[in-house]
Enzyme design. Sequence first.
Site, PDB file in Angstrom:
ATOM      1  N   HIS A 121      38.493  98.399  48.480  1.00  0.00           N
ATOM      2  CA  HIS A 121      38.249  96.915  48.772  1.00  0.00           C
ATOM      3  C   HIS A 121      36.847  96.432  48.742  1.00  0.00           C
ATOM      4  O   HIS A 121      36.408  95.957  49.768  1.00  0.00           O
ATOM      5  CB  HIS A 121      39.173  96.477  50.068  1.00  0.00           C
ATOM      6  CG  HIS A 121      39.385  94.983  49.939  1.00  0.00           C
ATOM      7  ND1 HIS A 121      40.653  94.473  49.604  1.00  0.00           N
ATOM      8  CD2 HIS A 121      38.699  93.861  50.560  1.00  0.00           C
ATOM      9  CE1 HIS A 121      40.640  93.061  49.570  1.00  0.00           C
ATOM     10  NE2 HIS A 121      39.599  92.821  50.459  1.00  0.00           N
ATOM     11  N   ARG A 160      42.175  91.040  40.838  1.00  0.00           N
ATOM     12  CA  ARG A 160      41.759  90.800  39.391  1.00  0.00           C
ATOM     13  C   ARG A 160      40.821  91.756  38.944  1.00  0.00           C
ATOM     14  O   ARG A 160      40.894  92.270  37.772  1.00  0.00           O
ATOM     15  CB  ARG A 160      41.044  89.433  39.297  1.00  0.00           C
ATOM     16  CG  ARG A 160      42.236  88.185  39.498  1.00  0.00           C
ATOM     17  CD  ARG A 160      41.688  86.909  39.193  1.00  0.00           C
ATOM     18  NE  ARG A 160      42.690  85.801  39.362  1.00  0.00           N
ATOM     19  CZ  ARG A 160      42.715  85.098  40.645  1.00  0.00           C
ATOM     20  NH1 ARG A 160      42.074  85.511  41.423  1.00  0.00           N
ATOM     21  NH2 ARG A 160      43.722  84.110  40.612  1.00  0.00           N
TER      22      ARG A 160
END
Length: 411
Positions: A209, A217
Amino acid sequence: MIYNNPFNHMTPFFPSEQDGEIQELAVQVIQNSAKLSGNIHEISQKGIIKHLRIINSYYSNRIEGNFTHPIDIERAINNDYSKEPEKRELQVESKIHVDVQEIINEILGKDERDICSIDFITLIHKLFYERLPQDLRYVYEKEKNEKIEVIPGQLRQREVKVGNHIPPTHSSLNKFLNRFRDIYCINNLHGTKKIIGAASSHHRLLWIHPFLDGNGRIARLYTDTYMNSVIEGYGLWTISRGFARNRDSYMRNLESADLNRKGNFDGRGCLSQKGLNDFCIFFLETCLDQIEFMGSLFEFDDFIDRLEGYVFLRHKKMIPGKTPLKKEAFYLLKEAYLCGEFNRGEADRLTGLSKRTARNVLKQLIDDKLLQSNTPKGPVHFNIPVHAANYLFPDLFPSLPKQKLVIVKGH
């Protein structure tokens, strides 16, 4: 758990080698995708891949809750935006996704890039977010009642929680991403390990992350780039369509691969070996499903029948909003699809029409973007505008009202 050590906390990096099912699936994906590519002329593939970038944008954004229809995405590409602010914003996001796919393609066409590197992954984020209007570059943190700006290409500068998953600390992101690059660099992998690397790294990038916003995306754009590099025929099918159509399974398998190791029978890494294995199986089965689906659309006789049926409907004025086509237009479209391209001067020979009439038919097909050319007088090649796609490729994306295919043989 606080993750700071990429050498331990991100393990296992790959599914267990003992899992023969994964190896078998990887081989099938490689073979079936290559077979699909071999059935379509190389030049015709370019027009199909260009169209599928719009479809890829539609499905990738659909995963994020943006349901902008491909027709509205195509309108945005042609600078035709809705007057409704919310709908316009969604069009902008979808168009940017298409633009970034094309820019990445151009970049990789000019020089080699390590697509697993921090530089390339942050470049994807930068390309996407710097194109967003300023007011769309913010995330809202409910707990602190704070509006935070997302800086294009910048790794996150704070800690986050994603559902039940707590990603690595922001101060350790460079370590994790450098380890990510060392493990998944395409040049370091061989054979089926490359496509298995695409599956594994898709999850591990989302697990890290790296950005404050846009990780889903960016991970899918990264994976598209990775797959384009290791799988012949990728682009004639896209994995985002499969993820979007099985969104619950996609999310469930991602979450499963986030889990920590469960006991002595769940591998030797920090994270669950079974979770990663299951995600890779889901990933590869999704690939096979999409290859099979697109392969069915390109079955030769069926596709030519649909192409002829589309021209027949246009000829009979049965497609609302579209001017009639002469039925001989079919021969030009068929020639372009089968042969890749043809010279403009051949239009009369191919159709059996007079030179003047053949030129007019050719011009109409070009104006309707069913044929395209790289130069004003150069050869023309096959293209798929969105307005024709649901007739030629039924079920590729949801139909708008009154968009149904009629196959008409013998006309």
